[in-house]
Scaffold this motif. Sequence first.
Motif: not given
Length: 160
Positions: A16-20, A26-27, A31-32, A38-43
Amino acid sequence: MNKILFYLQFVQHLMNAEQIVNNEGGKKMEKLYHYLYWTLRVVLQVSLLTLFYLAGEFVNAHTSITIPGSLIGLILLFIALEIKVVRPEWLGLGVNVLLKIMPILFVPTLVALMNYGPLFMKSGLFLMFDLVLSSLIIFFMTGWFTQMAVNYKKKRGESL
C-alpha cells in the motif's frame, strides 16, 4: 501465529506504499527516507570506527607490541584525525549514537559484579578507597594534560 500476522501486515503495508504516496503527498515516505538516510549514516560511521579497531587488532596480532589492539586503533584514529585523513564530521553522528547507548554497555559488567558479593563484604572499604584514589589521579592528570595542550596551542597562536 502473531509473528505471521505481523509479517502479513508488514507486506500489506509495503504493497500500500504507493497509495500512501499518492494520498498523502509523500509525507510518510519522506519521513521513511529521512530515517533510512540517518540510519545508513550511523551504520557507515560506526563501521569506519570499527575499521580503526580492526586495524589496531591486526597491528597487535602481527607485531610484538604489548599494547592492546583497541588502544592501537584509537591511536591510529587520532593520527588520522590529526593529519586530516579523516574529518570529524565523518564520525560525529555515529559517535553521538554510541555515546547515547554507552550506559547500556555497562549493564553486563554490573550484573557480573553480583557474583563477587563476598569479596565486597570482605574488602569493600579497601576497594572503594582504591577506586576513589585512582579516579582522582586520572581526573587530575587529564586536567593537567589538557591544560598543557591548551597552553601549547595558545603559544603557537593556533585556535582550539
